[in-house]
Design a protein around this motif. Structure first.
Motif, PDB file in Angstrom:
ATOM      1  N   ASN A 152       0.608  -1.038   0.212  1.00  0.00           N
ATOM      2  CA  ASN A 152       0.218  -0.072  -0.008  1.00  0.00           C
ATOM      3  C   ASN A 152       0.937   1.282  -0.093  1.00  0.00           C
ATOM      4  N   LYS A 153       2.007   1.343   0.632  1.00  0.00           N
ATOM      5  CA  LYS A 153       2.812   2.324   0.648  1.00  0.00           C
ATOM      6  C   LYS A 153       3.669   2.453  -0.663  1.00  0.00           C
ATOM      7  N   ALA A 154       4.017   1.456  -1.508  1.00  0.00           N
ATOM      8  CA  ALA A 154       4.349   1.343  -2.523  1.00  0.00           C
ATOM      9  C   ALA A 154       3.212   1.940  -3.664  1.00  0.00           C
ATOM     10  N   ASN A 168      10.370   4.989 -16.259  1.00  0.00           N
ATOM     11  CA  ASN A 168       9.804   3.661 -16.357  1.00  0.00           C
ATOM     12  C   ASN A 168       8.854   3.453 -15.318  1.00  0.00           C
ATOM     13  N   TRP A 169       8.132   4.614 -14.742  1.00  0.00           N
ATOM     14  CA  TRP A 169       7.158   4.533 -13.927  1.00  0.00           C
ATOM     15  C   TRP A 169       6.054   3.512 -14.296  1.00  0.00           C
ATOM     16  N   GLN A 170       5.655   3.399 -15.602  1.00  0.00           N
ATOM     17  CA  GLN A 170       4.432   2.646 -15.750  1.00  0.00           C
ATOM     18  C   GLN A 170       5.039   1.191 -15.592  1.00  0.00           C
ATOM     19  N   SER A 171       6.030   0.578 -15.669  1.00  0.00           N
ATOM     20  CA  SER A 171       6.377  -0.658 -15.279  1.00  0.00           C
ATOM     21  C   SER A 171       6.413  -1.010 -13.809  1.00  0.00           C
ATOM     22  N   THR A 172       6.938   0.005 -13.234  1.00  0.00           N
ATOM     23  CA  THR A 172       6.910  -0.208 -11.567  1.00  0.00           C
ATOM     24  C   THR A 172       5.648   0.006 -11.168  1.00  0.00           C
ATOM     25  N   ALA A 173       4.555   0.698 -11.729  1.00  0.00           N
ATOM     26  CA  ALA A 173       3.289   0.850 -11.093  1.00  0.00           C
ATOM     27  C   ALA A 173       2.586  -0.454 -11.386  1.00  0.00           C
ATOM     28  N   ARG A 174       3.021  -1.057 -12.589  1.00  0.00           N
ATOM     29  CA  ARG A 174       2.082  -2.273 -13.088  1.00  0.00           C
ATOM     30  C   ARG A 174       2.369  -3.446 -12.119  1.00  0.00           C
ATOM     31  N   ARG A 175       3.943  -3.698 -11.901  1.00  0.00           N
ATOM     32  CA  ARG A 175       4.361  -4.578 -10.963  1.00  0.00           C
ATOM     33  C   ARG A 175       3.569  -4.369  -9.333  1.00  0.00           C
ATOM     34  N   THR A 181      -2.802  -7.038  -6.002  1.00  0.00           N
ATOM     35  CA  THR A 181      -3.799  -7.915  -6.209  1.00  0.00           C
ATOM     36  C   THR A 181      -3.500  -9.254  -5.916  1.00  0.00           C
ATOM     37  N   ALA A 182      -2.439  -9.580  -5.824  1.00  0.00           N
ATOM     38  CA  ALA A 182      -2.046 -10.975  -5.629  1.00  0.00           C
ATOM     39  C   ALA A 182      -2.126 -11.177  -3.986  1.00  0.00           C
TER      40      ALA A 182
END
Length: 198
Positions: A152-154, A168-175, A181-182
């Motif tokens: 949640n902090k991330a 590369n914020w999009q990749s970090t946000a997706r991970r 979700t998991a």
């Protein structure tokens, strides 16, 4: 040169290197970062780690990257500490050692804001890694509650990355979103099955 003059000179060289890096002149950046690191600047050492980790001036050199990240981590650089943790997590130059990886991620969190540095741009990375370890039980016991707290902090700091157009914020946000979700899904499954989440 006295200590203050050395620190000022190191900062000046770091800034010249950073300008060169942003312009794509990685050889020049390497030269000035090296001079700054030799004067004891941990951010310059960390930046050299990135140059060697990603092969900005030639082929990747994981050994040099590890050396410079480690040098900066010892001097309190949170960014370098989580990169040393990554080396142990993935076995990049060093043997995979999950416990050591987790300890470096914890060290990175403890070093946030060290010596007045603004580390908001790396908080999503550090919190994500801590959450991943806690979710998978890598280097530590599995703890879904702690994993959820860190993810949640991330997630919160991924918005900082987006608004500041972090590389590369999009990749970090997706991970981050996928891990979140998991974790929530595992919580829901355990609650449905009547077991206590770990």
């Amino acid at each position: 040169m006295n200590e203050e003059e050395m620190a000022n000179k190191a900062d000046e060289l770091l800034n010249i290197g950073a300008r060169a890096y942003r312009q794509g002149n990685y050889k020049k950046a390497e030269k000035y970062y090296t001079q700054s690191a030799n004067l004891g600047n941990p951010q310059a050492a960390c930046n050299l780690g990135y140059i060697y980790a990603y092969g900005r001036t030639e082929n990747r050199d994981p050994e040099k990257a590890f050396y410079y990240f480690n040098l900066a981590a010892i001097d309190g650089n949170a960014n370098a500490s989580y990169k040393v943790g990554d080396a142990y997590y993935w076995g990049d130059f060093v043997e995979k050692q999950p416990l050591i990886a987790y300890k470096y991620y914890q060290q990175a969190e403890a070093q946030l804001g060290y010596m007045g540095s603004n580390d908001d741009d790396i908080k999503s990375d550090i919190y994500y890694r801590l959450s991943l370890c806690l979710y998978r039980g890598v280097g530590t016991e599995k703890d879904l509650f702690a994993a959820l707290s860190y993810i949640n902090k991330a997630h919160t700091y991924s918005y900082y990355d987006r608004t500041h157009d972090k590389y590369n914020w999009q990749s970090t946000a997706r991970r981050i979103s996928e891990l979140r979700t998991a974790i929530i899904s595992e919580f829901d499954n355990e609650i449905e099955n009547g077991t206590q989440p770990k």
